[in-house]
Design a protein around this motif. Structure first.
Motif, short mmCIF file in Angstrom:
data_model
loop_
_atom_site.label_atom_id
_atom_site.label_comp_id
_atom_site.label_asym_id
_atom_site.label_seq_id
_atom_site.Cartn_x
_atom_site.Cartn_y
_atom_site.Cartn_z
N PHE A 37 0.89 -1.11 -0.03
CA PHE A 37 -0.11 -0.03 0.15
C PHE A 37 0.81 1.11 -0.09
CE2 PHE A 37 -1.86 3.40 2.78
CZ PHE A 37 -2.90 3.78 1.80
N ARG A 38 1.98 1.29 0.66
CA ARG A 38 2.72 2.44 1.01
C ARG A 38 3.66 2.69 -0.38
NH1 ARG A 38 3.26 4.66 5.99
NH2 ARG A 38 2.21 3.65 7.60
N PHE A 39 3.99 1.39 -1.07
CA PHE A 39 4.55 1.53 -2.26
C PHE A 39 3.64 2.19 -3.38
CE2 PHE A 39 7.53 -2.31 -1.39
CZ PHE A 39 8.54 -1.30 -0.73
N GLU A 40 2.30 1.77 -3.23
CA GLU A 40 1.29 2.22 -4.54
C GLU A 40 1.25 3.71 -4.02
OE1 GLU A 40 -2.01 -0.30 -4.03
OE2 GLU A 40 -0.98 -2.13 -5.07
N LEU A 41 1.27 4.12 -2.65
CA LEU A 41 1.05 5.57 -2.27
C LEU A 41 2.23 6.50 -2.84
CD1 LEU A 41 -0.82 7.28 -0.96
CD2 LEU A 41 0.50 7.06 1.22
N LEU A 42 3.42 5.89 -2.65
CA LEU A 42 4.50 6.54 -3.04
C LEU A 42 4.47 6.73 -4.52
CD1 LEU A 42 7.36 8.03 -2.49
CD2 LEU A 42 8.23 5.64 -2.54
N ASN A 43 4.13 5.63 -5.40
CA ASN A 43 4.36 5.44 -6.87
C ASN A 43 3.44 6.42 -7.25
OD1 ASN A 43 4.76 4.38 -9.46
ND2 ASN A 43 2.66 3.70 -9.14
N MET A 44 2.06 6.49 -6.66
CA MET A 44 1.16 7.63 -6.97
C MET A 44 1.55 9.17 -7.09
SD MET A 44 -2.85 7.85 -5.83
CE MET A 44 -2.47 7.89 -4.12
N GLU A 45 2.26 9.37 -5.67
CA GLU A 45 2.72 10.73 -5.54
C GLU A 45 3.89 11.07 -6.77
OE1 GLU A 45 4.34 13.73 -1.97
OE2 GLU A 45 3.57 11.47 -1.79
N GLU A 56 11.01 -0.95 -14.76
CA GLU A 56 9.71 -0.09 -14.56
C GLU A 56 9.49 0.45 -16.08
OE1 GLU A 56 13.84 1.93 -14.11
OE2 GLU A 56 12.76 0.19 -13.37
N ILE A 57 10.63 0.58 -16.95
CA ILE A 57 10.56 1.25 -18.52
C ILE A 57 9.67 -0.01 -19.12
CG2 ILE A 57 11.38 1.73 -20.32
CD1 ILE A 57 11.95 3.65 -17.91
N ILE A 58 9.92 -1.35 -18.85
CA ILE A 58 9.18 -2.37 -19.55
C ILE A 58 7.74 -2.21 -19.08
CG2 ILE A 58 8.56 -4.85 -19.86
CD1 ILE A 58 11.84 -5.04 -19.24
N GLN A 59 7.35 -2.25 -17.92
CA GLN A 59 5.96 -1.87 -17.51
C GLN A 59 5.34 -0.83 -17.85
OE1 GLN A 59 5.63 -2.23 -13.15
NE2 GLN A 59 7.09 -3.68 -12.92
N ALA A 60 5.89 0.26 -18.12
CA ALA A 60 5.49 1.67 -18.34
C ALA A 60 5.11 1.48 -19.95
CB ALA A 60 6.40 2.75 -18.30
N ARG A 61 6.10 1.08 -20.71
CA ARG A 61 5.77 0.84 -22.16
C ARG A 61 4.37 -0.13 -22.33
NH1 ARG A 61 8.81 3.81 -25.09
NH2 ARG A 61 11.00 4.11 -24.31
N LYS A 62 4.31 -0.92 -21.52
CA LYS A 62 3.23 -1.90 -21.69
C LYS A 62 1.90 -1.47 -21.06
CE LYS A 62 2.03 -6.86 -20.56
NZ LYS A 62 2.45 -8.31 -20.02
N ASN A 63 1.87 -0.91 -19.91
CA ASN A 63 0.89 -0.74 -19.06
C ASN A 63 0.54 1.12 -19.01
OD1 ASN A 63 0.21 -3.24 -18.68
ND2 ASN A 63 1.71 -3.16 -16.88
N GLY A 64 1.44 1.85 -19.58
CA GLY A 64 1.47 3.17 -19.25
C GLY A 64 2.32 3.65 -18.11
N VAL A 65 2.11 3.04 -16.93
CA VAL A 65 2.95 3.36 -15.85
C VAL A 65 3.63 2.04 -15.32
CG1 VAL A 65 1.22 4.97 -15.28
CG2 VAL A 65 0.89 2.69 -14.27
N GLY A 66 4.74 2.31 -14.59
CA GLY A 66 5.20 1.10 -13.79
C GLY A 66 6.03 1.46 -12.96
N TYR A 67 6.50 0.80 -11.97
CA TYR A 67 7.82 1.15 -10.74
C TYR A 67 8.43 -0.08 -10.40
CZ TYR A 67 4.61 -0.93 -7.02
OH TYR A 67 3.93 -1.99 -6.58
N SER A 68 9.42 0.34 -9.70
CA SER A 68 10.29 -0.97 -9.27
C SER A 68 10.86 -0.43 -7.77
CB SER A 68 11.50 -0.98 -10.24
OG SER A 68 12.37 -1.65 -9.87
N VAL A 69 11.19 -1.38 -7.20
CA VAL A 69 11.13 -1.25 -5.67
C VAL A 69 12.56 -1.54 -5.27
CG1 VAL A 69 10.53 -1.99 -3.37
CG2 VAL A 69 8.77 -1.83 -5.06
N GLU A 70 13.48 -0.56 -4.84
CA GLU A 70 14.77 -0.82 -4.30
C GLU A 70 15.64 -1.63 -5.16
OE1 GLU A 70 16.74 -2.31 -0.19
OE2 GLU A 70 14.54 -2.89 -0.43
N ARG A 71 15.78 -0.88 -6.52
CA ARG A 71 16.67 -1.46 -7.42
C ARG A 71 17.83 -0.46 -7.60
NH1 ARG A 71 17.68 -0.15 -12.67
NH2 ARG A 71 16.04 1.09 -12.89
#
Length: 462
Positions: A39-47, A110-125
């Motif tokens: 939930f916090r990851f998604e919250l941070l990603n949203m911001e 995160e780039i692969i996800q963004a090109r596929k879904n429009g958005v993407g994030y990667s945790v602690e990379r």
């Protein structure tokens, strides 16, 4: 192992309960922690995506990336912004502390996800350029350009992402309460099991068990109480059976001793008469006839005694070995009375309905014959009255002299005599009333005797 301390049932259950409780709480904590972290990851990603939207909007209006970034109030220091073209190469990067990245970024998660879904994030990379850990959040623009925000894993980001410790303390407190309740519940169960185990040890050692063991008032305590109660009842029945067997052995021994004693008088009389007849052939005819009659009388007495002993012995063997059949009581009593009237002047009155009893005919004959013979021999009265009802309740009475009250409790005992000399003179064996009582008991009844202007016997045959 011999030296190993064996844990009690209570302790074993508590350990299992603690292990299960710990496993459940751990699993729930892990699940809750992962859910809150997600939930916090998604919250941070949203911001961060909001910043990406502002940058994409500014770039679409022709504003330089530096100008847009300066207007952003970033939630974290050192926020890194990267603009990546269609070909995957970096077009802009605000990090001036490291060389400008020249590698293709299209293989980044995160780039692969963004090109596929429009958005993407990667945790602690880990970043390839500065080898630092980042949280990456990328978004695809309408012209296939990707804007990526990266928040470094600094202390502030860790504080933002870590789970709420209040929840952990709540769960630990809940676990403690559960274990405390489990302790008292298992201790209650353990009390029943411990006491039941103690009961089993005492029962195994043959110790006396009383039906007063205290168990908790629950299902297990109720089961344990019933087990102890049933065992105590069984033990009482067993002790009663042992007592009865001992009484039977004692009675048989007493019967044997009494028989030996009772046989001495008629045998001695027979022996004396026989010796006199053998040693004195010159004896006159009158004395010879007298001795022969005395021998015959004692032989009849011995025969009667042996018949009574046989009846007593058969009854001692138990009702289960005595055969029973339907018996017409009226016909049986009438036959005994008819034979008795031939040898007495007493009036014998009967008032018995037509009733059939499932019993042993031989024992029933002995019962009524002994009562009639006793009344004829010892009552000194002029009348015998025998009556019954359809329920099997009998009354046998005479109008004789009766019996002193102190003797009434003993007249059914074997070989008990009120006047021993008179009884032997009449040829009695001392077993008649004992046979009566046992015969009635074998037929499921009981007998009482009272003085009522003579002797009165009240008895019932089921």
């Amino acid at each position: 192992m011999a030296g190993r301390t064996k844990l009690s049932f209570h302790h074993r259950v508590m350990l299992v309960l603690l292990a299960l409780c710990g496993l459940l709480v751990s699993a729930f904590l892990i699940f809750q922690y992962q859910r809150e972290k997600t939930f916090r990851f998604e919250l941070l990603n949203m911001e961060l995506q909001m910043h990406n939207d502002r940058i994409i909007d500014g770039l679409s209006k022709g504003i330089q990336a530096d100008s847009v970034i300066r207007q952003i109030d970033a939630p974290f220091s050192d926020l890194r912004i990267t603009v990546i073209g269609k070909d995957g190469y970096v077009m802009y990067d605000n990090n001036d502390r490291t060389p400008f990245p020249t590698s293709n970024h299209n293989n980044r998660p995160e780039i692969i996800q963004a090109r596929k879904n429009g958005v993407g994030y990667s945790v602690e990379r880990k970043s390839v350029s500065d080898q630092a850990d980042y949280f990456y959040s990328a978004k695809l623009s309408n012209d296939s350009i990707i804007v990526r925000s990266a928040a470094p894993y600094t202390h502030s980001l860790h504080d933002f992402l870590k789970a709420d410790s209040t929840f952990i303390w709540i769960m630990l407190s809940f676990s403690f309460i559960v274990c405390l309740c489990g302790y008292f519940i298992t201790r209650r169960i353990s009390t029943s099991i411990t006491r039941l185990n103690s009961f089993a040890e005492k029962a195994g050692n043959g110790e006396r068990i009383y039906n007063d063991w205290a168990f908790p008032h629950d299902e297990l305590g109720s089961i344990a109480t019933n087990i102890v109660r049933l065992y105590a009842q069984r033990e009482r029945v067993h002790q009663e059976a042992i007592r009865q067997e001992r009484d039977k052995i004692r009675l048989k021994k007493q019967l044997t001793n009494n028989i030996n004693h009772e046989l001495k008088t008629p045998v001695a009389s027979i022996q004396i008469c026989a010796d006199l007849l053998r040693d004195h052939p010159e004896i006159d005819e009158h004395r010879r006839v007298e001795f022969i009659e005395r021998i015959c009388d004692n032989v009849r007495r011995l025969t009667s005694m042996l018949q009574d002993v046989a009846s007593i012995t058969r009854m001692d063997d138990g009702a289960e070995v005595i055969t029973k059949e339907p018996v017409d009581i009226k016909a049986l009593v009438d036959d005994i009375v008819e034979n008795a009237r031939l040898r007495t002047d007493m009036a014998i009155i009967t008032n018995i309905p037509y009733i059939t009893i499932n019993g042993n005919k031989s024992l029933l004959e002995s019962l009524f014959r002994n009562l009639v013979d006793n009344a004829i021999a010892y009552s000194g009265g002029s009348e015998i009255n025998i009556s019954a009802d359809c329920e099997g309740n009998f009354v046998f009475r005479d109008n004789g002299i009766g019996i002193p009250d102190e003797h009434l409790p003993h007249i059914f005992e074997r070989f008990y005599r009120i006047d021993k000399g008179r009884s032997r003179e009449k040829g009695g064996t001392g077993l008649g009333l004992a046979i009566v009582k046992n015969a009635i008991a074998i037929h499921g009844g009981n007998i009482h005797v009272t003085n009522d202007n003579g002797l009165r016997f009240d008895f019932r045959i089921s």
